[in-house]
Design a protein around this motif. Sequence first.
Motif, PDB file in Angstrom:
ATOM      1  N   ASN A   1       0.826  -1.217   0.000  1.00 45.27           N
ATOM      2  CA  ASN A   1       0.000   0.000   0.000  1.00 45.27           C
ATOM      3  C   ASN A   1       0.860   1.267   0.000  1.00 45.27           C
ATOM      4  O   ASN A   1       0.528   2.262  -0.650  1.00 45.27           O
ATOM      5  N   SER A   2       1.954   1.236   0.743  1.00 50.05           N
ATOM      6  CA  SER A   2       2.849   2.385   0.813  1.00 50.05           C
ATOM      7  C   SER A   2       3.488   2.670  -0.543  1.00 50.05           C
ATOM      8  O   SER A   2       3.584   3.825  -0.978  1.00 50.05           O
TER       9      SER A   2
ATOM     10  N   LYS B   1       0.979   4.289  -2.864  1.00 46.43           N
ATOM     11  CA  LYS B   1       0.754   5.706  -2.576  1.00 46.43           C
ATOM     12  C   LYS B   1       1.859   6.587  -3.144  1.00 46.43           C
ATOM     13  O   LYS B   1       1.600   7.717  -3.569  1.00 46.43           O
ATOM     14  N   SER B   2       3.073   6.079  -3.162  1.00 47.11           N
ATOM     15  CA  SER B   2       4.183   6.876  -3.694  1.00 47.11           C
ATOM     16  C   SER B   2       4.335   6.731  -5.207  1.00 47.11           C
ATOM     17  O   SER B   2       5.182   7.379  -5.815  1.00 47.11           O
TER      18      SER B   2
ATOM     19  N   MET C   1      -6.474   7.119  -7.287  1.00 49.24           N
ATOM     20  CA  MET C   1      -5.417   7.774  -6.510  1.00 49.24           C
ATOM     21  C   MET C   1      -4.577   8.657  -7.422  1.00 49.24           C
ATOM     22  O   MET C   1      -4.336   8.334  -8.582  1.00 49.24           O
TER      23      MET C   1
ATOM     24  N   SER D   1      -0.829  10.771  -7.222  1.00 53.04           N
ATOM     25  CA  SER D   1       0.381  10.875  -6.390  1.00 53.04           C
ATOM     26  C   SER D   1       1.383  11.853  -6.991  1.00 53.04           C
ATOM     27  O   SER D   1       2.250  11.473  -7.795  1.00 53.04           O
TER      28      SER D   1
ATOM     29  N   THR E   1       5.295  11.119  -6.959  1.00 56.04           N
ATOM     30  CA  THR E   1       5.871  10.016  -7.732  1.00 56.04           C
ATOM     31  C   THR E   1       7.198  10.372  -8.398  1.00 56.04           C
ATOM     32  O   THR E   1       8.144   9.581  -8.380  1.00 56.04           O
TER      33      THR E   1
ATOM     34  N   THR F   1       8.242   5.451   3.264  1.00 48.75           N
ATOM     35  CA  THR F   1       7.331   5.921   4.310  1.00 48.75           C
ATOM     36  C   THR F   1       7.465   7.422   4.526  1.00 48.75           C
ATOM     37  O   THR F   1       6.466   8.135   4.687  1.00 48.75           O
TER      38      THR F   1
ATOM     39  N   VAL G   1       5.731   9.286   1.475  1.00 45.48           N
ATOM     40  CA  VAL G   1       4.254   9.293   1.434  1.00 45.48           C
ATOM     41  C   VAL G   1       3.666  10.114   2.577  1.00 45.48           C
ATOM     42  O   VAL G   1       2.470  10.447   2.542  1.00 45.48           O
ATOM     43  N   ASN G   2       4.473  10.432   3.572  1.00 50.29           N
ATOM     44  CA  ASN G   2       4.003  11.273   4.682  1.00 50.29           C
ATOM     45  C   ASN G   2       4.243  12.763   4.451  1.00 50.29           C
ATOM     46  O   ASN G   2       3.875  13.590   5.295  1.00 50.29           O
TER      47      ASN G   2
ATOM     48  N   PHE H   1       0.083  12.364  -1.798  1.00 49.69           N
ATOM     49  CA  PHE H   1      -0.920  11.618  -2.565  1.00 49.69           C
ATOM     50  C   PHE H   1      -2.287  11.972  -2.012  1.00 49.69           C
ATOM     51  O   PHE H   1      -2.413  12.480  -0.893  1.00 49.69           O
TER      52      PHE H   1
ATOM     53  N   TYR I   1      -6.688  10.575  -2.515  1.00 45.31           N
ATOM     54  CA  TYR I   1      -7.659   9.704  -3.171  1.00 45.31           C
ATOM     55  C   TYR I   1      -8.652  10.522  -3.991  1.00 45.31           C
ATOM     56  O   TYR I   1      -8.982  11.650  -3.637  1.00 45.31           O
TER      57      TYR I   1
END
Length: 472
Positions: free
Chosen positions: A239-240, A243-244, A403, A405, A408, A459, A462-463, A468, A470
């Motif tokens: 999932n991480s 997201k990236s 999604m 991002s 990316t 991590t 993505v924070n 990102f 939805y």
Amino acid sequence: MKRPLVSLAILYALGIFFFRKITVPISTLYVLSVTLLMLCLLSTKKQRIFNIFLSFFIFFLGAVALKNTQVLSHSHVSQFVRSKDNPYIIKGWIANQPFSDNHKTSFVLRTEVIKSGEHSYSCEGNILVQLKGRKDLFYGEELILRGQLYRPFGGFSASGRSYRDYLYDRDVRLMMKVKTEADLIRLHKTRGFMPRRFALWLKGRMEKVLFRHTSSLTQGVLGAVILGDKKRVPRFFHNSMMKSGTLHILVVSGLHVGIVGFMILFILKLLGLTRRSRSFIAILSLVIYCFMTGVSTPVVRATIMAIILLLGSILKREPDICNSLALAFLFILLINPRQLFDVGFQLSFACVISLIYFYPKMRMLLRIQQIRFACLRFLLDGVFVSLSCWLATMWFIARYFRMFSPVTVLANLIIVPLAVLMTLCGFSLIVIGGFFASLAPILANTCDFLVATLVRVNTFLVNLPLAFFYLG
């Protein structure tokens, strides 16, 4: 035509796309295709008319190929299933590498005989089998199974595709649950394609070396990156990476095939082999690696393009990258036209097409070759490659995964080099650790460190604010 394969690929794909929802008898399409073929043969001396008839022929050929996959023969296993409550006995052989965990074992069975009550029938077609508990089964093994047969469940996702569609695209129409040990009989016979059996045996040997000294996280990540086994990747990490926008790192693709090809050619060159010998051995090795990693669309595409490049080296001819890509495109769709609607197929080809089109234009626009500092040129090249891939894939990711991002481009600049180091270290662990067991722990610790670094970096990315979000 300068690039005839490109034109043929586009026309063939259009035929598949337009006739996906249109209901036309396949006999009508056959008649049209044969008629157009005859007209092509009769107009060979008139180039323009010949090209028109040929274009329509290729278009309808794509439609015929798609409709042909939708028509099931009278002996297809699904034609004999009347009720999901009645138990059936199926004889067949395992058509892929089984996956096992502590709860279940699953695999695709190529069926040969079905028995319902007192009647037995010869049959064909694939079913997805699920057994309770861990079973030590292998590709090509003949089995007799007893259980309930049922159609895959529907239920549409945000992209409009269901699990049933996913299985249908892979020629699987039924599922079977085998509940007890007594319902499984092993015939101790082996079927299947021998090169694929060898590739999967080699994969098993590589897994033992790779997993002997590494952590569970590293096993999951390297198993996906090197061997194409994504089912061991932890859900949080999957999932991480999604997201990236770097989920492609966990899919064996052109990057990984390129690394394998480079390592093989480098080792063979150190051994003093000629260019022709190196190229032939590399082609054979890449085909085995393709079977080893599951014959997925990105691997098949990259393998075909690599083989064309190596054949060009042997013949001392420069291959055209667009025609090479079109040949890979046609090869995959000729085998299974439904792959055109698969997200993996779309992402794989969209990414390469974008690199071919956008990347050179970006370099020319900013005149990269005139920049004196090599480090700056290298950095800008990385930015343009990442940006090109993102421009092509963001639409598909937005549609299928809902999604978007923005992080990316930055994520790929950092994570792709890390992934290359991690992949090289993983292959080194397999090759060196297989012969020199004393060096395996050192390489395994390095792999653990690189995977842990990859997780931390991803991590962190993505924070970041607005990394990102939805859609819908």
